[in-house]
Design a protein around this motif. Structure first.
Motif, short mmCIF file in Angstrom:
data_model
loop_
_atom_site.label_atom_id
_atom_site.label_comp_id
_atom_site.label_asym_id
_atom_site.label_seq_id
_atom_site.Cartn_x
_atom_site.Cartn_y
_atom_site.Cartn_z
N LYS A 1 -17.71 -0.90 63.58
CA LYS A 1 -18.13 -2.20 64.29
C LYS A 1 -19.72 -2.28 63.50
O LYS A 1 -20.36 -1.09 63.42
N PHE A 2 -20.23 -3.60 63.51
CA PHE A 2 -21.75 -3.72 63.16
C PHE A 2 -22.34 -4.53 64.42
O PHE A 2 -21.78 -5.64 64.84
N LEU A 3 -23.18 -3.91 65.24
CA LEU A 3 -23.68 -4.51 66.21
C LEU A 3 -25.38 -4.49 66.33
O LEU A 3 -25.81 -3.72 65.52
N ASP A 4 -25.80 -5.37 67.10
CA ASP A 4 -27.46 -5.19 67.20
C ASP A 4 -27.83 -4.38 68.74
O ASP A 4 -26.96 -4.23 69.35
N ASP A 5 -29.16 -4.73 68.93
CA ASP A 5 -29.72 -4.40 70.37
C ASP A 5 -28.99 -4.84 71.45
O ASP A 5 -29.17 -4.51 72.67
N ASP A 6 -28.66 -6.21 71.29
CA ASP A 6 -28.28 -7.12 72.21
C ASP A 6 -26.53 -6.74 72.59
O ASP A 6 -25.86 -7.32 73.42
N ARG A 7 -26.24 -5.77 71.60
CA ARG A 7 -24.60 -5.46 71.64
C ARG A 7 -23.91 -6.77 71.06
O ARG A 7 -22.50 -6.61 71.51
N LYS A 8 -24.45 -7.38 70.54
CA LYS A 8 -23.57 -8.60 69.91
C LYS A 8 -23.10 -8.06 68.60
O LYS A 8 -23.49 -7.39 67.72
N CYS A 9 -21.76 -8.18 68.49
CA CYS A 9 -20.81 -7.64 67.21
C CYS A 9 -20.72 -8.65 66.26
O CYS A 9 -20.09 -9.72 66.58
N TYR A 10 -21.00 -8.15 65.21
CA TYR A 10 -20.93 -9.23 63.94
C TYR A 10 -19.65 -8.98 63.13
O TYR A 10 -19.42 -10.01 62.68
N LEU A 11 -19.06 -7.77 63.19
CA LEU A 11 -17.97 -7.62 62.67
C LEU A 11 -17.13 -6.25 63.07
O LEU A 11 -17.81 -5.38 63.37
N GLU A 12 -15.94 -6.38 63.34
CA GLU A 12 -15.13 -5.34 63.63
C GLU A 12 -13.92 -5.15 62.92
O GLU A 12 -13.25 -6.24 62.61
N MET A 13 -13.87 -3.98 62.39
CA MET A 13 -12.55 -3.64 61.54
C MET A 13 -11.93 -2.56 61.92
O MET A 13 -12.41 -1.46 62.41
N ASN A 14 -10.44 -2.76 61.73
CA ASN A 14 -9.46 -1.91 62.04
C ASN A 14 -8.69 -1.46 61.19
O ASN A 14 -8.17 -2.63 60.33
N TYR A 15 -8.57 -0.20 60.41
CA TYR A 15 -7.98 -0.10 59.11
C TYR A 15 -7.40 1.36 59.27
O TYR A 15 -7.63 2.25 59.79
N THR A 16 -6.73 1.55 57.94
CA THR A 16 -6.27 2.98 57.82
C THR A 16 -6.73 3.50 56.27
O THR A 16 -6.93 2.43 55.52
N PHE A 17 -6.86 4.68 56.24
CA PHE A 17 -7.25 5.22 54.77
C PHE A 17 -6.45 6.63 54.56
O PHE A 17 -6.12 7.26 55.79
N ASP A 18 -6.43 7.03 53.37
CA ASP A 18 -5.75 8.43 53.24
C ASP A 18 -6.79 9.30 52.75
O ASP A 18 -7.75 9.08 51.91
N ILE A 19 -6.56 10.51 52.82
CA ILE A 19 -7.36 11.79 52.16
C ILE A 19 -6.16 12.55 51.24
O ILE A 19 -5.23 13.21 51.93
N ARG A 20 -6.16 12.70 50.09
CA ARG A 20 -5.26 13.22 49.23
C ARG A 20 -5.99 14.35 48.41
O ARG A 20 -7.09 14.69 48.30
N ARG A 21 -5.24 15.11 47.51
CA ARG A 21 -5.60 15.98 46.65
C ARG A 21 -6.30 15.81 45.85
O ARG A 21 -7.28 16.15 45.14
N ASP A 22 -6.13 14.48 45.20
CA ASP A 22 -6.97 13.95 44.01
C ASP A 22 -7.19 12.31 44.29
O ASP A 22 -6.57 11.63 45.18
N TRP A 23 -7.86 11.70 43.33
CA TRP A 23 -8.21 10.11 43.65
C TRP A 23 -7.16 9.52 43.15
O TRP A 23 -6.17 10.06 42.22
N PRO A 24 -6.79 8.21 43.63
CA PRO A 24 -5.87 7.52 43.12
C PRO A 24 -5.79 7.22 41.58
O PRO A 24 -7.03 7.03 40.98
N SER A 25 -4.70 7.10 40.95
CA SER A 25 -4.83 6.84 39.44
C SER A 25 -5.41 5.45 38.95
O SER A 25 -5.72 5.47 37.98
#
Length: 265
Positions: free
Chosen positions: A240-264
């Motif tokens: 989330k990206f918010l300011d002091d007024d707790r106004k949210c400018y962007l909220e993202m829900n996503y997935t990511f992986d951690i692997r043995r090596d970088w993707p090809s």
């Protein structure tokens, strides 16, 4: 033994023997008993599978609820801490109103203009709400080309948004635009879960920014991805990206992986 006893014993009728079932009838009874036992075992397996299915569904719902509850708890704790510190934000005013307040004080006016930076004062309107747009997010890792991610990520995608190599150093670079008014206390929060368990929570203050035509860029401190068999796998995250007024400018829900090596690719 006397002859009378022998005679009495011989005169007693013989105990009738149990009539033996024909082989066909006996085999049919055994088959019926075997099929009944198999049906009972199959029914028991179905009941056990149903119980496991219900437990899995309950675990999934509990994990989702736990993520939402932890997020709500963090926001409540942050709001309570601000109230405890006695932080009270004043009413929001436009940049034009701010400049007009001290237009007769030359030194104060110049100081405010210096704070505003490269904003076009002639085009400043009376907008109260700032407008912050995150234009890009990049992952920087030494010895590798920058990984520029599209914003926002594709909702409910089955593919991970990105993949990182275990034990690798990286930094995040945010690029964003500010318009309308000054945004105070812009920050981002990032919460990460693995198999429904929260494993990391980050809060980073980006700063206060005035509106300008040029894009702002912010680079986070360097971090290192975890490594090992238990660190590898899939993660879910909420940013989330918010300011002091707790106004949210962007909220993202996503997935990511951690692997043995970088993707090809």
């Amino acid at each position: 033994m006397s002859s009378a006893a022998v005679s009495a014993a011989s005169s007693c009728p013989a105990k009738p023997q149990k009539e033996e079932e024909p082989p066909v009838v006996r085999r049919r009874a055994e088959e019926e008993g075997s099929s009944g036992a198999a049906a009972g075992e199959q029914e028991q397996e179905q009941r056990v599978a149903a119980v496991y299915r219900k437990l899995s569904e309950a675990s999934l719902c509990a994990s989702t609820t736990e993520e939402e509850t932890e997020e709500d708890d963090d926001e409540e704790e942050e709001a309570a801490a601000a109230a405890k510190d006695g932080i009270e934000l004043g009413p929001r005013v436009s940049i034009k109103e701010q400049l007009d307040k001290d237009k007769d004080d030359e030194s104060l006016r110049r100081w405010k203009e210096q704070l505003l930076g490269s904003v076009d004062l002639s085009s400043v309107g009376e907008t109260l709400e700032p407008d912050v747009k995150m234009t890009s997010l990049s992952i920087l890792s030494p010895g590798r080309p920058d990984m520029v991610l599209p914003l926002p990520p594709e909702p409910k995608s089955k593919e991970p948004w990105f993949t990182l190599k275990e034990g690798s150093a990286y930094r995040l670079k945010f690029t964003f635009a500010v318009a309308g008014n000054i945004v105070s206390g812009l920050r981002y929060t990032n919460t990460i879960w693995k198999t429904g368990i929260r494993v990391d929570s980050t809060k980073e203050m980006l700063g206060t920014f005035s509106p300008q035509a040029e894009l702002y860029t912010y680079l986070t401190p360097e971090e290192t991805t975890p490594s090992g068999i238990f660190a590898r796998g899939s993660y879910s995250a909420r940013t989330k990206f918010l300011d002091d007024d707790r106004k949210c400018y962007l909220e993202m829900n996503y997935t990511f992986d951690i692997r043995r090596d970088w993707p090809s690719s």
